[in-house]
Design a protein around this motif. Sequence first.
Motif, short mmCIF file in Angstrom:
data_model
loop_
_atom_site.label_atom_id
_atom_site.label_comp_id
_atom_site.label_asym_id
_atom_site.label_seq_id
_atom_site.Cartn_x
_atom_site.Cartn_y
_atom_site.Cartn_z
N ASP A 233 -45.72 -11.84 -12.24
CA ASP A 233 -47.01 -12.51 -12.06
C ASP A 233 -46.89 -13.47 -10.87
O ASP A 233 -46.59 -14.66 -11.03
N PHE A 234 -47.12 -12.94 -9.66
CA PHE A 234 -46.98 -13.75 -8.46
C PHE A 234 -48.03 -14.86 -8.38
O PHE A 234 -47.78 -15.92 -7.81
N ALA A 235 -49.20 -14.63 -8.95
CA ALA A 235 -50.24 -15.67 -8.93
C ALA A 235 -49.79 -16.88 -9.76
O ALA A 235 -49.94 -18.04 -9.33
N LEU A 236 -49.23 -16.61 -10.94
CA LEU A 236 -48.71 -17.69 -11.77
C LEU A 236 -47.57 -18.41 -11.05
O LEU A 236 -47.49 -19.65 -11.03
N MET A 237 -46.67 -17.64 -10.43
CA MET A 237 -45.56 -18.23 -9.70
C MET A 237 -46.06 -19.15 -8.58
O MET A 237 -45.55 -20.27 -8.41
N GLU A 238 -47.07 -18.70 -7.86
CA GLU A 238 -47.58 -19.50 -6.75
C GLU A 238 -48.21 -20.80 -7.25
O GLU A 238 -47.99 -21.87 -6.68
N ARG A 239 -48.98 -20.72 -8.33
CA ARG A 239 -49.61 -21.93 -8.85
C ARG A 239 -48.56 -22.94 -9.31
O ARG A 239 -48.67 -24.14 -9.04
N LEU A 240 -47.53 -22.46 -9.99
CA LEU A 240 -46.49 -23.37 -10.46
C LEU A 240 -45.66 -23.91 -9.31
O LEU A 240 -45.23 -25.08 -9.32
N ALA A 241 -45.41 -23.09 -8.30
CA ALA A 241 -44.64 -23.56 -7.14
C ALA A 241 -45.40 -24.63 -6.38
O ALA A 241 -44.81 -25.60 -5.88
N ARG A 242 -46.70 -24.49 -6.28
CA ARG A 242 -47.51 -25.51 -5.61
C ARG A 242 -47.61 -26.78 -6.47
O ARG A 242 -47.62 -27.90 -5.95
N ARG A 243 -47.67 -26.60 -7.77
CA ARG A 243 -47.80 -27.73 -8.69
C ARG A 243 -46.53 -28.58 -8.71
O ARG A 243 -46.59 -29.81 -8.85
N TYR A 244 -45.37 -27.92 -8.55
CA TYR A 244 -44.08 -28.63 -8.57
C TYR A 244 -43.29 -28.26 -7.31
O TYR A 244 -42.38 -27.42 -7.36
N PRO A 245 -43.61 -28.86 -6.17
CA PRO A 245 -42.95 -28.47 -4.92
C PRO A 245 -41.46 -28.81 -4.87
O PRO A 245 -40.75 -28.29 -3.99
N ASP A 246 -40.98 -29.64 -5.79
CA ASP A 246 -39.56 -29.99 -5.79
C ASP A 246 -38.73 -29.04 -6.65
O ASP A 246 -37.51 -29.18 -6.74
N ARG A 247 -39.37 -28.03 -7.28
CA ARG A 247 -38.65 -27.03 -8.05
C ARG A 247 -38.57 -25.75 -7.22
O ARG A 247 -39.58 -25.24 -6.75
N HIS A 248 -37.36 -25.24 -7.07
CA HIS A 248 -37.15 -24.15 -6.11
C HIS A 248 -36.91 -22.82 -6.83
O HIS A 248 -36.00 -22.69 -7.66
N TRP A 249 -37.75 -21.86 -6.51
CA TRP A 249 -37.68 -20.53 -7.10
C TRP A 249 -36.72 -19.68 -6.26
O TRP A 249 -36.91 -19.52 -5.05
N VAL A 250 -35.72 -19.12 -6.92
CA VAL A 250 -34.74 -18.25 -6.26
C VAL A 250 -34.98 -16.83 -6.75
O VAL A 250 -34.79 -16.53 -7.94
N LEU A 251 -35.42 -15.95 -5.86
CA LEU A 251 -35.81 -14.59 -6.23
C LEU A 251 -34.79 -13.61 -5.68
O LEU A 251 -34.62 -13.46 -4.46
N VAL A 252 -34.10 -12.93 -6.57
CA VAL A 252 -33.08 -11.95 -6.20
C VAL A 252 -33.58 -10.57 -6.59
O VAL A 252 -33.70 -10.26 -7.78
#
Length: 400
Positions: A233-252
């Motif tokens: 769910d990339f839309a959910l990922m984007e909303r959460l990444a924008r909401r918490y810019p200090d949390r870093h998503w690592v996608l492998v």
Amino acid sequence: MQIPRHDLLLFSTADWDNPFWTNKQHMAIQFAKRGYRVLYVESLGLRRPTLHRRDLRRMGRRLLRLLAGAREVRPGIWRVSPLAIPFQASARARACNMVLLRAQLRLCLSRLGMKRPLIWTYNPAIAPLCAALPNRGIVYHCVDDLSAAPGIDGPTIRAGERALGRVAQLCFTTSPRLRESMAPLFPRVEYEPNVCDQAFFATAGITAEPAELAAIPRPRLLFVGALSEYKVDFALMERLARRYPDRHWVLVGPIGEGQPFSRHPPNLPNVHILGPRVYGRLPYFMGHCDMAVLPIPHNDYTGAMFPMKFFEFLAAGLPVVGTRLPALENFTDLYFPCDGDDEFAHAMDGVLGGQRRDAAAIDAACRRHSWDARFARMERILDEVFSGVLREESGVCACA
């Protein structure tokens, strides 16, 4: 009486060298470890091919491997690339493929001295081929709802499963929903969820930090797998990444695997796309992230999916925050199930604040759901089902 541990013909839906190993490669290894000789038949191309460069490269590699014939890729495992026309929705193409593949496989089986192998298939669209080849029995390992996957002709898959149910003796499934859908079709259906190599992933705690992670600030939220929008769910990922810019998503993982024209992950400073990594390197990444995330969309495909990485993440010691999936309903005490932005945010807050699931329960679940433990249970069922078949073949009453 046990089924003779000799020969296995495995029809896969993935090429042997796919960087993300799933049931197909792991089960081939499990059989080989126990003395079976395995002929691993690579994917016949269930999905419609496109002109995407990934598909073109795959077809080029397939042609080169086709010329090489069956090659031993591990002790006791031979790989063969099938000679097939990749348009499975066409009845004419399927009929032509059956003729070509039957001739190719009869030659390979003859050269390897495999007279009557057990057939183990992940491809449901080859019932006529299975029935036409000499065999000791036929097993369908149903690990996904292929009819709901993008680019795959659903009616062809569903018709194939009905036809396979008429010639196979046994079906294993990896989720309760798959078990329900296969139960009316096969003489016997067993449910065994996806599993992990517990000892291998437990090494995550002693691994060195990969160089690719060193520059990524913490906390790190790790996702491993195909980066395709029907699975993530990339839309959910984007909303959460924008909401918490200090949390870093690592996608492998590879972008668009199984869905070449998939939407891409969000292009944000705190979303780091590292690309695919070989199976043997995964604990290195798991050992240096703060939690695993499974932001999975709800659709027909994921409704029957048991995430391959679920127990791997847990065995690596990572707390798991993920979508509340039907297949994980019996494992809610092991992870943090959630749906929607607020539930995901709350669960992540809890994990970063130190909240954890019971370590003893996780360890026990990972031991039960390991490759070795599951294979032992599956092999007992194989012995039970096919010992009767062999007694009947030898003229002994199966009920004696």
